[in-house]
Design a protein around this motif. Structure first.
Motif, PDB file in Angstrom:
ATOM      1  N   ASN A 113       0.831  -1.211   0.000  1.00  0.00           N
ATOM      2  CA  ASN A 113       0.000   0.000   0.000  1.00  0.00           C
ATOM      3  C   ASN A 113       0.862   1.257   0.000  1.00  0.00           C
ATOM      4  O   ASN A 113       0.579   2.227  -0.719  1.00  0.00           O
ATOM      5  N   TYR A 114       1.923   1.248   0.809  1.00  0.00           N
ATOM      6  CA  TYR A 114       2.849   2.389   0.836  1.00  0.00           C
ATOM      7  C   TYR A 114       3.511   2.563  -0.531  1.00  0.00           C
ATOM      8  O   TYR A 114       3.649   3.690  -1.029  1.00  0.00           O
ATOM      9  N   LEU A 115       3.944   1.455  -1.131  1.00  0.00           N
ATOM     10  CA  LEU A 115       4.649   1.524  -2.411  1.00  0.00           C
ATOM     11  C   LEU A 115       3.744   2.027  -3.531  1.00  0.00           C
ATOM     12  O   LEU A 115       4.197   2.750  -4.428  1.00  0.00           O
ATOM     13  N   LYS A 116       2.480   1.656  -3.482  1.00  0.00           N
ATOM     14  CA  LYS A 116       1.528   2.138  -4.480  1.00  0.00           C
ATOM     15  C   LYS A 116       1.352   3.649  -4.395  1.00  0.00           C
ATOM     16  O   LYS A 116       1.195   4.334  -5.412  1.00  0.00           O
ATOM     17  N   LYS A 117       1.361   4.165  -3.169  1.00  0.00           N
ATOM     18  CA  LYS A 117       1.085   5.582  -2.952  1.00  0.00           C
ATOM     19  C   LYS A 117       2.312   6.470  -3.113  1.00  0.00           C
ATOM     20  O   LYS A 117       2.189   7.669  -3.361  1.00  0.00           O
ATOM     21  N   ASP A 118       3.504   5.888  -2.945  1.00  0.00           N
ATOM     22  CA  ASP A 118       4.722   6.709  -2.927  1.00  0.00           C
ATOM     23  C   ASP A 118       5.824   6.028  -3.738  1.00  0.00           C
ATOM     24  O   ASP A 118       6.515   5.130  -3.239  1.00  0.00           O
ATOM     25  N   SER A 119       5.984   6.446  -4.959  1.00  0.00           N
ATOM     26  CA  SER A 119       6.981   5.833  -5.847  1.00  0.00           C
ATOM     27  C   SER A 119       8.409   6.220  -5.485  1.00  0.00           C
ATOM     28  O   SER A 119       9.364   5.687  -6.061  1.00  0.00           O
ATOM     29  N   SER A 120       8.568   7.149  -4.517  1.00  0.00           N
ATOM     30  CA  SER A 120       9.920   7.564  -4.125  1.00  0.00           C
ATOM     31  C   SER A 120      10.524   6.638  -3.065  1.00  0.00           C
ATOM     32  O   SER A 120      11.685   6.813  -2.697  1.00  0.00           O
ATOM     33  N   ILE A 121       9.759   5.666  -2.569  1.00  0.00           N
ATOM     34  CA  ILE A 121      10.305   4.700  -1.609  1.00  0.00           C
ATOM     35  C   ILE A 121      11.308   3.815  -2.331  1.00  0.00           C
ATOM     36  O   ILE A 121      11.018   3.234  -3.380  1.00  0.00           O
ATOM     37  N   LYS A 122      12.495   3.701  -1.768  1.00  0.00           N
ATOM     38  CA  LYS A 122      13.600   3.028  -2.460  1.00  0.00           C
ATOM     39  C   LYS A 122      13.902   1.625  -1.949  1.00  0.00           C
ATOM     40  O   LYS A 122      14.542   0.839  -2.663  1.00  0.00           O
ATOM     41  N   ALA A 123      13.481   1.303  -0.713  1.00  0.00           N
ATOM     42  CA  ALA A 123      13.950   0.028  -0.138  1.00  0.00           C
ATOM     43  C   ALA A 123      12.966  -0.492   0.893  1.00  0.00           C
ATOM     44  O   ALA A 123      12.119   0.243   1.421  1.00  0.00           O
ATOM     45  N   LEU A 124      13.125  -1.783   1.184  1.00  0.00           N
ATOM     46  CA  LEU A 124      12.348  -2.474   2.210  1.00  0.00           C
ATOM     47  C   LEU A 124      13.299  -3.311   3.050  1.00  0.00           C
ATOM     48  O   LEU A 124      14.058  -4.114   2.513  1.00  0.00           O
ATOM     49  N   TYR A 125      13.273  -3.075   4.363  1.00  0.00           N
ATOM     50  CA  TYR A 125      14.067  -3.868   5.302  1.00  0.00           C
ATOM     51  C   TYR A 125      13.114  -4.751   6.098  1.00  0.00           C
ATOM     52  O   TYR A 125      12.295  -4.246   6.875  1.00  0.00           O
ATOM     53  N   LYS A 143       9.744  -6.855  -4.903  1.00  0.00           N
ATOM     54  CA  LYS A 143      11.033  -6.433  -5.467  1.00  0.00           C
ATOM     55  C   LYS A 143      10.920  -6.216  -6.975  1.00  0.00           C
ATOM     56  O   LYS A 143      11.428  -5.219  -7.512  1.00  0.00           O
ATOM     57  N   GLU A 144      10.258  -7.145  -7.652  1.00  0.00           N
ATOM     58  CA  GLU A 144      10.168  -7.065  -9.104  1.00  0.00           C
ATOM     59  C   GLU A 144       9.173  -5.994  -9.560  1.00  0.00           C
ATOM     60  O   GLU A 144       9.448  -5.240 -10.504  1.00  0.00           O
ATOM     61  N   LYS A 145       8.033  -5.902  -8.892  1.00  0.00           N
ATOM     62  CA  LYS A 145       6.992  -4.968  -9.328  1.00  0.00           C
ATOM     63  C   LYS A 145       7.373  -3.518  -9.061  1.00  0.00           C
ATOM     64  O   LYS A 145       7.113  -2.635  -9.883  1.00  0.00           O
ATOM     65  N   TYR A 146       8.024  -3.271  -7.909  1.00  0.00           N
ATOM     66  CA  TYR A 146       8.278  -1.890  -7.505  1.00  0.00           C
ATOM     67  C   TYR A 146       9.752  -1.498  -7.604  1.00  0.00           C
ATOM     68  O   TYR A 146      10.108  -0.378  -7.247  1.00  0.00           O
ATOM     69  N   ASN A 147      10.588  -2.427  -8.064  1.00  0.00           N
ATOM     70  CA  ASN A 147      12.005  -2.137  -8.314  1.00  0.00           C
ATOM     71  C   ASN A 147      12.679  -1.503  -7.095  1.00  0.00           C
ATOM     72  O   ASN A 147      13.332  -0.452  -7.183  1.00  0.00           O
ATOM     73  N   ILE A 148      12.507  -2.135  -5.941  1.00  0.00           N
ATOM     74  CA  ILE A 148      13.086  -1.634  -4.703  1.00  0.00           C
ATOM     75  C   ILE A 148      14.240  -2.526  -4.263  1.00  0.00           C
ATOM     76  O   ILE A 148      14.335  -3.687  -4.642  1.00  0.00           O
ATOM     77  N   LYS A 149      15.131  -1.953  -3.454  1.00  0.00           N
ATOM     78  CA  LYS A 149      16.175  -2.736  -2.807  1.00  0.00           C
ATOM     79  C   LYS A 149      15.561  -3.432  -1.578  1.00  0.00           C
ATOM     80  O   LYS A 149      14.730  -2.852  -0.880  1.00  0.00           O
ATOM     81  N   ILE A 150      15.978  -4.650  -1.337  1.00  0.00           N
ATOM     82  CA  ILE A 150      15.465  -5.392  -0.179  1.00  0.00           C
ATOM     83  C   ILE A 150      16.617  -5.939   0.640  1.00  0.00           C
ATOM     84  O   ILE A 150      17.556  -6.544   0.105  1.00  0.00           O
ATOM     85  N   LEU A 151      16.553  -5.674   1.924  1.00  0.00           N
ATOM     86  CA  LEU A 151      17.472  -6.275   2.892  1.00  0.00           C
ATOM     87  C   LEU A 151      16.672  -7.187   3.808  1.00  0.00           C
ATOM     88  O   LEU A 151      15.634  -6.793   4.334  1.00  0.00           O
ATOM     89  N   GLU A 152      17.176  -8.405   3.993  1.00  0.00           N
ATOM     90  CA  GLU A 152      16.593  -9.339   4.946  1.00  0.00           C
ATOM     91  C   GLU A 152      17.462  -9.363   6.201  1.00  0.00           C
ATOM     92  O   GLU A 152      18.634  -9.726   6.138  1.00  0.00           O
ATOM     93  N   ASP A 153      16.875  -8.962   7.310  1.00  0.00           N
ATOM     94  CA  ASP A 153      17.560  -9.067   8.599  1.00  0.00           C
ATOM     95  C   ASP A 153      17.292 -10.470   9.126  1.00  0.00           C
ATOM     96  O   ASP A 153      16.202 -10.776   9.616  1.00  0.00           O
ATOM     97  N   CYS A 154      18.300 -11.311   8.994  1.00  0.00           N
ATOM     98  CA  CYS A 154      18.190 -12.723   9.379  1.00  0.00           C
ATOM     99  C   CYS A 154      18.881 -12.995  10.708  1.00  0.00           C
ATOM    100  O   CYS A 154      19.284 -14.129  10.986  1.00  0.00           O
TER     101      CYS A 154
END
Length: 375
Positions: A113-125, A143-154
């Motif tokens: 929902n955030y990504l749909k509303k704000d195309s300036s979001i660059k990443a998801l942690y 990742k594929e639809k919104y072309n964002i960087k993703i970090l997984e905190d494992c």
């Protein structure tokens, strides 16, 4: 009976022996054990590259430097240790706190929902909270639809998997980070690592780990260059020797954690103590989190912690919402609409869970909790 903490390391003589070998060797740091440890991490997780560092926070910092630019907006969870969001702040980016699901993990539908509303979001942690992995298909989709960087905190999830995708593999992310703090699945004392499948990110992480420096022996045997500001986030060889030894036991450690989590789940059936999520083989159970509706008990959560500690048992709270911390509130955070997180904080706490916890100790923990809550 000795005091029972919520978590602790499991060290045996084979670990001690491997550390002692390195202490008697020529290399205490920047030696062969570091690369050997990184290879073990790659072999276990399935990631192409691993960079071992001094702690999990250093891993988050270097990963953030590799993924983010100043002022980037980053979706992340309020339900984690401070370091996850702090690492975004370290590089002058902007965390956006998104509510969690009932299982404690960030709500990926809300993220969309955030990504749909704000195309300036660059990443998801994302954080695989308590060892329970995030939905990997949804992660791949975002990742594929919104072309964002993703970090997984494992940090919680070494040994966990989702549909055969291992935590730390970076199958659907740019980087993953691991922690080897004593309460985690394996330990190096302090220590951490970043995994990635990107050669470019890997090379930059190597530079950033050691002062931003590159050795160029083709120019001269002594020659090195510093082309960007780096850090001394190196890990020692004797820590890596401990980590290599611990990895040999990881499958057994995770198996025991699952067994203990299953025992808790069965013991609290039909009681006021509810597991955060139904028992699952996917989770590697760094934590066993339960929830209690304290409006239906004679005591509150603070009183529970105090009374249980008097009985020789250490409970813990994972976590106070990051966005409600004074530092973040001073920056304007704290008023986000996070009803699930708010309820989680009111009700949830973590039980003792570590491989060396005996059946007798676990039975005692269960008995004490039920007695105190049903007084």
């Amino acid at each position: 009976m000795n005091f029972i903490p919520y978590g602790k390391q499991s060290i045996d003589q084979s670990d001690v022996d491997e550390v002692c070998k390195v202490l008697k060797s020529d290399f205490l740091t920047t030696g062969p054990k570091v690369e050997e440890f990184e290879n073990v991490i790659c072999e276990f997780t399935g990631a192409k590259y691993a960079v071992a560092v001094s702690n999990g926070t250093a891993a988050l910092h270097l990963a953030s430097l590799s993924l983010l630019e100043a002022n980037d907006k980053v979706l992340t969870t309020p339900n984690s240790f401070l370091a996850t969001a702090n690492s975004i702040m370290y590089v002058n980016a902007k965390p956006i706190f998104v509510d969690i699901c009932e299982d404690g993990n960030i709500d990926l539908d809300l993220c969309e929902n955030y990504l749909k509303k704000d195309s300036s979001i660059k990443a998801l942690y994302v954080v695989h909270f308590s060892g329970n992995p995030i939905n990997q298909q949804k992660l791949k989709y975002l990742k594929e639809k919104y072309n964002i960087k993703i970090l997984e905190d494992c940090a919680h999830s070494l040994g966990a998997s989702f549909d055969g995708i291992k935590a730390g593999s970076c199958a659907n992310s740019d980087c993953s980070i691991l922690s080897f703090h004593p309460v985690k699945h394996i330990t190096t004392g302090e220590g951490g690592a970043i995994t990635t499948n990107s050669y470019e990110i890997y090379q930059r992480l190597l530079r950033l780990r050691s002062h931003g420096m590159e050795r160029k022996h083709e120019i001269a045997p002594w020659y090195y260059e510093m082309n960007e500001l780096g850090f001394n986030y190196r890990i020692t060889d004797f820590q890596c020797a401990l980590g290599i030894s611990q990895f040999k036991k990881l499958d057994n450690f995770v198996r025991r954690r699952k067994e203990l989590a299953f025992n808790y789940t069965k013991a609290f059936e039909n009681s006021i103590i509810k597991p955060l999520y139904p028992y699952t083989e996917n989770s590697s159970y760094h934590l066993c989190v339960v929830r209690v509706d304290f409006s239906k008990t004679a005591i509150n959560k603070k009183e529970l912690f105090i009374k249980i500690k008097e009985l020789g048992i250490g409970l813990q709270l994972h976590y106070i919402p990051i966005n409600k911390q004074p530092f973040y509130k001073s920056l304007g955070y704290g008023n986000e609409h996070t009803p699930i997180m708010d309820k989680y904080y009111e009700e949830c706490f973590s039980l003792p869970l570590y491989p060396d916890l005996s059946d007798e100790e676990q039975i005692y923990v269960i008995k004490c909790l039920l007695e105190v809550l049903y007084v």
